[in-house]
Motif scaffolding. Sequence first.
Motif, PDB file in Angstrom:
ATOM      1  N   UNK A  71      -6.508   5.003   0.194  1.00 36.24           N
ATOM      2  CA  UNK A  71      -6.231   4.974   1.252  1.00 36.24           C
ATOM      3  C   UNK A  71      -7.293   4.245   2.369  1.00 36.24           C
ATOM      4  N   UNK A  72      -8.127   4.108   1.713  1.00 45.07           N
ATOM      5  CA  UNK A  72      -9.892   3.800   2.067  1.00 45.07           C
ATOM      6  C   UNK A  72      -9.698   2.588   2.163  1.00 45.07           C
ATOM      7  N   UNK A  73      -9.716   2.688   1.132  1.00 46.78           N
ATOM      8  CA  UNK A  73     -10.085   1.567  -0.442  1.00 46.78           C
ATOM      9  C   UNK A  73      -9.037   0.266   0.171  1.00 46.78           C
ATOM     10  N   UNK A  74      -7.689   0.701   0.319  1.00 45.98           N
ATOM     11  CA  UNK A  74      -6.789  -0.189   0.605  1.00 45.98           C
ATOM     12  C   UNK A  74      -6.576  -0.678   1.878  1.00 45.98           C
ATOM     13  N   UNK A  75      -7.418  -0.187   2.958  1.00 50.43           N
ATOM     14  CA  UNK A  75      -7.617  -0.354   3.682  1.00 50.43           C
ATOM     15  C   UNK A  75      -9.001  -1.354   4.129  1.00 50.43           C
ATOM     16  N   UNK A  76      -9.325  -1.148   3.173  1.00 52.44           N
ATOM     17  CA  UNK A  76     -10.815  -2.290   2.837  1.00 52.44           C
ATOM     18  C   UNK A  76     -10.451  -3.345   2.936  1.00 52.44           C
ATOM     19  N   UNK A  77      -9.541  -3.622   2.205  1.00 51.66           N
ATOM     20  CA  UNK A  77      -9.065  -4.691   0.716  1.00 51.66           C
ATOM     21  C   UNK A  77      -7.638  -5.835   1.973  1.00 51.66           C
ATOM     22  N   UNK A  78      -7.569  -4.713   3.606  1.00 51.30           N
ATOM     23  CA  UNK A  78      -6.647  -5.261   4.501  1.00 51.30           C
ATOM     24  C   UNK A  78      -4.705  -5.162   4.200  1.00 51.30           C
ATOM     25  N   UNK A  79      -4.528  -4.345   3.283  1.00 51.28           N
ATOM     26  CA  UNK A  79      -3.691  -3.724   3.340  1.00 51.28           C
ATOM     27  C   UNK A  79      -2.733  -2.231   3.518  1.00 51.28           C
ATOM     28  N   UNK A  80      -3.287  -1.514   4.636  1.00 46.37           N
ATOM     29  CA  UNK A  80      -3.503  -0.230   5.012  1.00 46.37           C
ATOM     30  C   UNK A  80      -1.668   0.247   4.811  1.00 46.37           C
ATOM     31  N   UNK A  81      -0.535  -0.829   4.424  1.00 44.42           N
ATOM     32  CA  UNK A  81       0.278   0.045   4.143  1.00 44.42           C
ATOM     33  C   UNK A  81       1.016  -0.002   2.960  1.00 44.42           C
ATOM     34  N   UNK A  82      -0.410   0.138   2.293  1.00 46.05           N
ATOM     35  CA  UNK A  82      -0.445   0.781   0.272  1.00 46.05           C
ATOM     36  C   UNK A  82      -0.280   2.101   0.424  1.00 46.05           C
ATOM     37  N   UNK A  83       0.003   3.214   0.996  1.00 45.21           N
ATOM     38  CA  UNK A  83      -0.629   4.085   1.159  1.00 45.21           C
ATOM     39  C   UNK A  83       0.179   5.224  -0.004  1.00 45.21           C
ATOM     40  N   UNK A  84       1.472   5.257  -0.209  1.00 42.93           N
ATOM     41  CA  UNK A  84       2.233   6.337  -0.766  1.00 42.93           C
ATOM     42  C   UNK A  84       1.953   6.164  -2.718  1.00 42.93           C
TER      43      UNK A  84
END
Length: 453
Positions: free
Chosen positions: A132-145
């Motif tokens: 989740x942190x990784x995807x937030x840092x990549x600018x895609x916080x929706x990628x979490x499921x």
Amino acid sequence: MTLMPDTRQILDQDAHLIQSFADLDALKAQGARTVISKAKGAHVWDSDGNKMIDGIGGLWCVNIGHGRDEMIEAIAGQLRELDYYSTFYNFTHPKAAALAEKIAQLSPGHLNKVFFSNSGSVANDSAIRMLHHYNIRKGRPEKRQVLSRIGAYHGSTYLAMAMTQPSNSVGWTSAADGLVHHLRSPHFWREGGEMSEAEFLDALILDLETSIDRIGAGNICAFIAEPIQGAGGVITAPAGYHRRAWEVCQANDIKYVADEVVTAFGRLGHMFASQDVFGMTPDIINTAKGLTSGYQPLAATIVSDEIHDVISAPDGYFLHGLTYSGHPAAAAAALTNIEIMEREQIPERVRTTGAYFEKRLRELSDIELVGEVRGSHFMMGIEFVKDRATKESHPDAAQVGPKVARACQKRGLIARPLGNVLILSPTLIMDEPMIDEIAGILRDAITEVAAGL
């Protein structure tokens, strides 16, 4: 001779203890609980002096056997030198650093960064938090499921239980809503119907692809899977499943998380099973149990260089950690455990002794009560049925496994019942005569229970 503690006194004290994964009401009955008071090698003793083969390895974990003096001295020596310090903020210590390096050396491919915790549940939670942190840092916080599977077991903390098969959450709330999606069970014997195993594999992969299309690859951070499902009943997926699932994940930019809490450190004959047994290198491997052979609580979340590069980029903190991350005594235990495994070539021996164990247990298939014997090496399950042809379970199926387990225990073998399934996950140090003894006990116990049904 060491005197055994007083059983009655212990059970009176134990009335204050909440046991894990137990029928707490049933434990109130006289004789429902067993006090394990001593252990050595592949055996344990109860408080009445009865010697038993530890057929479940404590809980999938005592890989090198009980009571190893080398392990005990390593833990005690570390406590004398540095009893506690956490790998927190800017601090580290020699044993955590050495263990992280050693795990990185043993791990396949690009998995070179290690986060320590204290259980497999927390290791699996940590993997998802990191992604989740990784995807937030990549600018895609929706990628979490998260994609999981029916029959999975990933732990008992709130998020890990959400990733576990839904039946384990009956009567409890769950974090699953809108976050975790469960794919089809990979159990061919139960779920394959009229399909061939190859056709069932195709159906499983189609289910994965269809789920990704429905949810949207841009919303999914991970697919999490045990190489062999453990507490779900020791379920092995069709040959080639993990490699094909990994390829689908790679094609859809979904991280593959391998839950090797049980399978790592020798249980299937290798330090890690993902690459050596199943032919693929995940993005994350989680491990615990056999990492220290249960001598100390320790788990590891091992992540790829690519994931670490993102979560360690400038202008951000890694806001995740635990009081006991990389505990010095636990790290010392893990290093010594790995040294013993390498020196005594335990994983290599398991490729022979584990194959023999699997062979002897599969011979039990000639008993009418036995529907399927499944698993690999020192990770085996026996499912009991009323009718083998139809695979129909007994009306009181949940009690068949416990009855067989009790019949085993009175003959000197501890086995784990799971409804109509009996699980065997013994220490990895057994030789062929002890394996023969286990097979004999199982045959007698199953035959006795079958005659009484």
